[in-house]
Design an enzyme around this catalytic site. Structure first.
Site, PDB file in Angstrom:
ATOM      1  CG  HIS A 188      26.997 -42.153   1.114  1.00  0.00           C
ATOM      2  ND1 HIS A 188      27.841 -43.223   1.314  1.00  0.00           N
ATOM      3  CD2 HIS A 188      26.900 -42.030  -0.243  1.00  0.00           C
ATOM      4  CE1 HIS A 188      28.235 -43.716   0.163  1.00  0.00           C
ATOM      5  NE2 HIS A 188      27.671 -43.010  -0.815  1.00  0.00           N
TER       6      HIS A 188
ATOM      7  CG  ASP B  14      28.262 -44.864   4.443  1.00  0.00           C
ATOM      8  OD1 ASP B  14      27.129 -44.324   4.439  1.00  0.00           O
ATOM      9  OD2 ASP B  14      29.032 -44.843   3.471  1.00  0.00           O
TER      10      ASP B  14
ATOM     11  CB  SER C  11      27.528 -45.703  -2.889  1.00  0.00           C
ATOM     12  OG  SER C  11      28.640 -44.904  -3.179  1.00  0.00           O
TER      13      SER C  11
END
Length: 386
Positions: free
Chosen positions: A119, A153, A231
């Protein structure tokens, strides 16, 4: 007539003495701050007190960060026409700012491959955006997207020309993790480079939805602070080994609330090499679209409702039936797979991933109140369409 030269009574002398003492004490009380400042003010630099050795736990953490942080990088995905970002109109706020997606990554191998979250670099995968990586040295290096696995992801970048790529992180395993053991996250929360947060592994075997409509099982939960910008960064154990890739937080405010999630390293160590080899990962599946679990629960259904079946898929070949689009009648409900009960989609995908591609799986299926067994063979259904 009283003689004025006669001695004063003892009571008068005592009262005068008390009054005098009170005046002296009041004067000292009022003057105390001035006298203290005059007597104790340090008008030169103070002597430094010797620190002594760090506590063992502190020394371990300091050494871990010094060893691992050079392998952690800051990832930027910037659209072509974002001049406002260059002007510093808005501050970097982590995962998203001024149309630029930012996050964390880490060096995977000596060839300069960088692992991060899908992402974080999704805009680059769709085209029209460039990727840059800032190394721990401060150097900014262009990077290209090697491959992405939205179902997990995860994404892999490759550094462009650089004088020397940092050392890759040591790889651990997530198979023997214990709740309560120490966990360390390194990343760039809110754009603040190389931030270390510490905590413990709070839980194991969590489930986490991904952008590809799948649910990743076996996810690690930690209370080490993870915020926007973390992230794609590494979650490490006390030996400095990679045990997970930080991917999400659970927080109504968007800031850390002590619940963060990381993709287990055993999944990363399986998916990343495939992305490096092929640019994509093949997902073992049977070719169904599952109904929403919350809706199934409200209907009292325990299992995976087959919403639709992909044409030409193993599920279609096995005769599985989805929801009737005309009447809305439910077709098949998968309640077991490979001798394991299936309560939700993550149970089914876990069995398929354990079996691998091209492996036969026996499904237990309910239809019209009757239970039957169906044999299907998994295949790569990532590119199949209805």
């Amino acid at each position: 007539m009283r003689d004025r030269s006669s001695p004063q009574p003892p009571a008068d002398r005592f009262l005068r003495w008390v009054a005098g003492a009170a005046i002296v004490l009041l004067t000292l009380f009022v003057a105390q701050p001035y006298l203290t400042g005059l007597a104790f003010s340090e008008r030169t630099s103070r002597a430094i007190t010797a620190r002594g050795d760090l506590a063992p736990a502190e020394a371990t953490t300091v050494e871990l960060f010094a060893r691992a942080s050079p392998s952690v990088v800051h990832v930027f995905v910037q659209a072509a026409a974002q001049g406002r970002a260059l002007m510093g109109v808005d501050a970097d706020d982590g995962d998203q700012n001024n149309g630029a997606q930012t996050g964390t990554g880490f060096v995977w191998d000596a060839a300069g491959h960088i692992v991060t979250n899908n992402h974080v670099v999704a805009a680059a995968a769709q085209g029209g955006s460039s990727v840059a990586v800032r190394l721990s040295s401060g150097a900014v290096v262009s990077a290209s997207l090697v491959g992405a696995a939205p179902s997990y992801d995860l994404a892999v970048l490759r550094l462009g020309r650089t004088t020397a790529a940092p050392q890759p992180l040591a790889i651990g395993t997530s198979a023997d993790l214990k709740v309560g053991q120490a966990a360390y996250a390194i990343g760039n929360p809110f754009g603040l480079d190389h931030t270390l947060t510490t905590g413990v592994i709070s839980a194991l075997q969590r489930r986490l939805p991904t952008s590809a409509g799948r649910e990743l099982s076996g996810v690690i939960q930690t209370d080490a602070a993870i915020n926007p910008g973390n992230s794609g960064g590494p979650l490490l154990d006390s030996a400095g080994r990679l045990i997970g890739v930080n991917t999400a937080i659970f927080s109504p405010s968007g800031a850390s609330a002590g619940i963060g999630f990381a993709i287990p390293v055993d999944v990363v160590n399986r998916v990343v090499p495939e992305l490096i080899r092929n640019g994509r990962t093949r997902n073992p599946g049977i070719g169904i679209i599952a109904g929403q679990e919350a809706t199934a629960a409200r209907l009292g259904i325990d299992g995976v409702v087959v919403l639709r079946v992909l044409r030409g898929s193993p599920a279609a070949a096995a005769g599985l039936r989805g929801v009737d689009p005309q009447t809305g009648d439910i077709g098949d409900i998968i309640v077991g797979a490979g001798n394991q009960p299936v309560h939700r989609l993550a149970d089914l995908t876990a069995v398929m991933e354990a079996a691998g591609l091209g492996a036969p799986i026996e499904l237990t299926v309910e239809r019209d109140g009757r239970t039957r067994r169906v044999r299907v063979t998994t295949s790569d259904v990532a590119e199949r369409r209805l």
